[in-house]
Enzyme design. Structure first.
Site, PDB file in Angstrom:
ATOM      1  CB  SER A  53      -0.572   0.074   1.458  1.00 12.05           C
ATOM      2  OG  SER A  53      -0.200  -0.158   2.489  1.00 12.05           O
ATOM      3  CG  HIS A 317      -1.016   4.005   4.379  1.00  9.54           C
ATOM      4  ND1 HIS A 317      -1.975   3.087   5.006  1.00  9.54           N
ATOM      5  CD2 HIS A 317      -0.407   2.503   3.814  1.00  9.54           C
ATOM      6  CE1 HIS A 317      -1.544   1.839   5.031  1.00  9.54           C
ATOM      7  NE2 HIS A 317      -0.940   1.576   4.230  1.00  9.54           N
TER       8      HIS A 317
END
Length: 349
Positions: A53, A317
């Site tokens: 990711s 993230h």
């Protein structure tokens, strides 16, 4: 893998065609001026992007919805591979993108094994199927999911334990999140962590050997993870501008340095694997100390429970700023690699 293969991977320089250096005549981005706007690069570099990711940059829209597998990989069409490719093009370097097979949730072994998709919606092929004999660059981030960093976060956060969208379970759900600071330092928690780090090291070695076997001329580039926790953890006790949640949610402050040490150890394992197997390493941890999740308006990482533009929680993230840092550092590494190729070609002529 045999010891013969391993020795070859560690000591042999990739055999780049002489034409690979031609582009440096107009580019040498760090040493000279960029080419004019109308200048066309004379050589393109066949490239495969792989990873999890952090390569997919899943929180940044728009997401790739070309197919159900693409959509369930939560891969942004504006991830760092896309931005780095444009950045390089502006400097006269054309990447011939053979594939971007990055997929959220990928563990290192999904480089050579199929990856199941969420909601039992099938699977995606092993990422190494994108490699060809012509591939000259293989670039991406892998290791965090094999380590089980989501499980580490859930071990330290009661709030995250209720987040079903975040994969993984806490390492020991019977151990309160409030005791996380000591959990990974002794006993079962420490043994679990050591076993996971050893698995990451072993799997990364196999992955890098795999790249060399399938694409003998390729330069593997392993991209590290940006730093999550700042040295001054007091910064984590204030929400970012426009946010109500703390950047690290309810993770105890005394556990934050532990998370940072774990991430640094992961970074070191990745760096060592790259060095041992003759790959290049992009050390984002060392370059993002001022862009952690707790750096407010300067943060390059979205807060754990901060909602991203793709309407999913960031879960720590890269946001757009962090994505741009990834892209810049990767582009600089590619220019460095091409410079080495040019220097090698000059020595041979």
């Amino acid at each position: 893998m045999s010891s013969v293969v391993r020795r070859t991977a560690r000591t042999s320089a990739p055999r780049w065609p002489a034409a690979a250096a031609v582009v440096l005549g107009t580019c040498l981005a760090l040493a000279g001026p960029a080419p004019s706007a109308g200048a066309a690069p004379t050589y393109s570099v066949p490239t495969v992007f792989f990873g999890d990711s952090y390569t997919a940059d899943y929180g940044i829209p728009p997401l790739d919805r070309e197919s159900i597998p693409s959509a369930l990989c939560l891969r942004s069409t504006e991830n760092f591979p896309a931005v780095a490719t444009r950045r390089l093009a502006e400097q006269g370097v054309t990447l011939d993108i053979q594939a971007d097979v990055s997929c959220s949730g990928a563990r290192v072994h999904h480089f050579w094994e199929k990856q199941p998709l969420p909601f039992a919606r099938g699977e995606v092929p092993p990422q190494n199927e994108a490699l060809t004999n012509d591939t000259l660059l293989a670039v991406g981030s892998m290791g965090g999911n094999t380590l089980g960093f989501h499980s580490i976060l859930k071990q330290c956060s009661a709030a995250l334990r209720g987040q079903s969208v975040l994969p993984g379970e806490p390492v020991d759900e019977d151990e309160p999140a409030a005791k996380c600071a000591g959990f990974f330092e002794v006993g079962d928690g420490k043994r679990w962590l050591e076993d996971r780090l050893a698995q990451v090291a072993s799997d990364l070695e196999r992955m890098l050997e795999n790249i060399r076997l399938l694409s003998p001329r390729a330069r593997p580039v392993l991209v590290g993870y940006p730093r999550l926790v700042p040295e001054d953890t007091a910064k984590c006790l204030t929400p970012a501008p426009g946010q109500t949640q703390l950047p690290l949610a309810d993770i105890p402050q005394d556990a934050m340095p532990v998370l940072d040490r774990i991430q640094k150890r992961l970074d070191d394992v990745m760096k060592k694997a790259a060095a041992d197997l003759g790959a290049d390493f992009v050390d984002l941890y060392a370059r993002t100390g001022g862009n952690t999740v707790c750096d407010g308006a300067d943060r390059g990482i979205g807060g754990l429970l901060e909602i991203s533009p793709s309407l999913l929680p960031w879960y720590a993230h890269p946001n757009e700023k962090g994505r741009d840092i990834q892209a810049e550092q990767v582009a600089d590494k590619v220019v460095e690699i091409l410079g080495e190729a040019e220097a090698g070609a000059d020595r041979r002529t």
